[in-house]
Design a protein around this motif. Structure first.
Motif, PDB file in Angstrom:
ATOM      1  N   LYS A   1       0.842  -1.176   0.000  1.00  0.00           N
ATOM      2  CA  LYS A   1       0.000   0.000   0.000  1.00  0.00           C
ATOM      3  C   LYS A   1       0.887   1.239   0.000  1.00  0.00           C
ATOM      4  O   LYS A   1       1.958   1.236   0.577  1.00  0.00           O
ATOM      5  N   LYS A   2       0.401   2.283  -0.593  1.00  0.00           N
ATOM      6  CA  LYS A   2       1.163   3.529  -0.603  1.00  0.00           C
ATOM      7  C   LYS A   2       0.345   4.628   0.048  1.00  0.00           C
ATOM      8  O   LYS A   2      -0.861   4.695  -0.110  1.00  0.00           O
ATOM      9  N   GLN A   3       1.017   5.461   0.781  1.00  0.00           N
ATOM     10  CA  GLN A   3       0.370   6.583   1.443  1.00  0.00           C
ATOM     11  C   GLN A   3       1.119   7.846   1.048  1.00  0.00           C
ATOM     12  O   GLN A   3       2.348   7.887   1.111  1.00  0.00           O
ATOM     13  N   GLU A   4       0.370   8.835   0.644  1.00  0.00           N
ATOM     14  CA  GLU A   4       0.993  10.087   0.247  1.00  0.00           C
ATOM     15  C   GLU A   4       0.783  11.150   1.315  1.00  0.00           C
ATOM     16  O   GLU A   4      -0.300  11.285   1.850  1.00  0.00           O
ATOM     17  N   GLN A   5       1.851  11.863   1.624  1.00  0.00           N
ATOM     18  CA  GLN A   5       1.776  12.922   2.617  1.00  0.00           C
ATOM     19  C   GLN A   5       2.640  14.080   2.135  1.00  0.00           C
ATOM     20  O   GLN A   5       3.856  13.938   2.011  1.00  0.00           O
ATOM     21  N   GLU A   6       2.000  15.181   1.846  1.00  0.00           N
ATOM     22  CA  GLU A   6       2.683  16.390   1.405  1.00  0.00           C
ATOM     23  C   GLU A   6       3.670  16.127   0.271  1.00  0.00           C
ATOM     24  O   GLU A   6       4.828  16.503   0.336  1.00  0.00           O
ATOM     25  N   GLY A   7       3.217  15.400  -0.745  1.00  0.00           N
ATOM     26  CA  GLY A   7       4.050  15.178  -1.916  1.00  0.00           C
ATOM     27  C   GLY A   7       4.976  13.976  -1.834  1.00  0.00           C
ATOM     28  O   GLY A   7       5.526  13.558  -2.826  1.00  0.00           O
ATOM     29  N   GLU A  14       0.917  -4.405   4.290  1.00  0.00           N
ATOM     30  CA  GLU A  14      -0.375  -4.627   4.929  1.00  0.00           C
ATOM     31  C   GLU A  14      -0.147  -5.498   6.164  1.00  0.00           C
ATOM     32  O   GLU A  14       0.768  -6.321   6.193  1.00  0.00           O
ATOM     33  N   TRP A  15      -1.003  -5.359   7.169  1.00  0.00           N
ATOM     34  CA  TRP A  15      -0.870  -6.142   8.396  1.00  0.00           C
ATOM     35  C   TRP A  15      -0.849  -7.635   8.107  1.00  0.00           C
ATOM     36  O   TRP A  15      -0.044  -8.375   8.627  1.00  0.00           O
ATOM     37  N   ASP A  16      -1.714  -8.095   7.242  1.00  0.00           N
ATOM     38  CA  ASP A  16      -1.799  -9.534   6.996  1.00  0.00           C
ATOM     39  C   ASP A  16      -1.468  -9.879   5.549  1.00  0.00           C
ATOM     40  O   ASP A  16      -2.088 -10.736   4.941  1.00  0.00           O
ATOM     41  N   GLU A  17      -0.475  -9.237   5.023  1.00  0.00           N
ATOM     42  CA  GLU A  17      -0.098  -9.444   3.632  1.00  0.00           C
ATOM     43  C   GLU A  17       0.220 -10.900   3.324  1.00  0.00           C
ATOM     44  O   GLU A  17      -0.093 -11.409   2.262  1.00  0.00           O
ATOM     45  N   GLY A  18       0.843 -11.611   4.252  1.00  0.00           N
ATOM     46  CA  GLY A  18       1.211 -13.010   4.035  1.00  0.00           C
ATOM     47  C   GLY A  18       0.173 -14.006   4.520  1.00  0.00           C
ATOM     48  O   GLY A  18       0.425 -15.205   4.510  1.00  0.00           O
ATOM     49  N   ASP A  19      -0.991 -13.527   4.988  1.00  0.00           N
ATOM     50  CA  ASP A  19      -2.046 -14.380   5.543  1.00  0.00           C
ATOM     51  C   ASP A  19      -1.541 -15.187   6.740  1.00  0.00           C
ATOM     52  O   ASP A  19      -1.906 -16.336   6.928  1.00  0.00           O
ATOM     53  N   TRP A  20      -0.663 -14.584   7.529  1.00  0.00           N
ATOM     54  CA  TRP A  20      -0.108 -15.251   8.707  1.00  0.00           C
ATOM     55  C   TRP A  20      -0.903 -14.949   9.963  1.00  0.00           C
ATOM     56  O   TRP A  20      -0.847 -15.698  10.924  1.00  0.00           O
ATOM     57  N   HIS A  21      -1.594 -13.817  10.000  1.00  0.00           N
ATOM     58  CA  HIS A  21      -2.149 -13.299  11.243  1.00  0.00           C
ATOM     59  C   HIS A  21      -3.636 -13.592  11.439  1.00  0.00           C
ATOM     60  O   HIS A  21      -4.384 -13.699  10.485  1.00  0.00           O
ATOM     61  N   TYR A  22      -4.009 -13.683  12.708  1.00  0.00           N
ATOM     62  CA  TYR A  22      -5.413 -13.788  13.111  1.00  0.00           C
ATOM     63  C   TYR A  22      -5.981 -12.381  13.062  1.00  0.00           C
ATOM     64  O   TYR A  22      -5.482 -11.476  13.726  1.00  0.00           O
ATOM     65  N   THR A  23      -7.000 -12.178  12.259  1.00  0.00           N
ATOM     66  CA  THR A  23      -7.563 -10.851  12.055  1.00  0.00           C
ATOM     67  C   THR A  23      -9.037 -10.823  12.435  1.00  0.00           C
ATOM     68  O   THR A  23      -9.635 -11.846  12.753  1.00  0.00           O
ATOM     69  N   ARG A  24      -9.624  -9.648  12.349  1.00  0.00           N
ATOM     70  CA  ARG A  24     -11.052  -9.509  12.631  1.00  0.00           C
ATOM     71  C   ARG A  24     -11.875 -10.377  11.679  1.00  0.00           C
ATOM     72  O   ARG A  24     -12.904 -10.923  12.046  1.00  0.00           O
TER      73      ARG A  24
END
Length: 107
Positions: A1-7, A14-24
């Motif tokens: 994911k990309k986030q832009e801040q002031e140029g 991502e938190w669970d990019e590898g599908d490793w984590h227990y999520t909501r």
């Protein structure tokens, strides 16, 4: 994911990019009878457990972060075994169960 801040553009995982984590999403799929607060608590217990174990001394050199995350996710998703106990007593990552956690239970 990309986030832009002031140029400037910053990339982050991502938190669970590898599908490793227990999520909501996991909590929603596996625990329809729980309230939103109980589901959020279970995800929080997963994160706290993962962080605590990740930053402790590892007795097994071949264990890596993803192995721990996946094992804890599997434990978090495991079904309850008794109808006589409360949800808290049954949840594998509850403080009661964590106090008896072993490497064997993680495998």
């Amino acid at each position: 994911k990309k986030q832009e801040q002031e140029g400037a553009t910053t990339s982050f995982a991502e938190w669970d990019e590898g599908d490793w984590h227990y999520t909501r999403k996991d909590a929603d799929q596996n625990n329809a009878s729980l309230t939103n607060d109980e589901k959020q608590e279970r995800v929080a217990l997963y994160v706290l457990t993962l962080d605590a174990m990740n930053f402790c001394f590892w007795p097994v050199p071949t264990l890596e972060y993803e192995h721990l995350a996946i094992a804890l996710k599997r434990i978090a998703n495991s079904p309850s075994s008794s109808q006589d106990k409360t949800e808290e007593e049954e949840y594998p990552l509850s403080p009661k169960h964590l106090s008896t956690m072993t490497c064997t239970k993680l495998s």
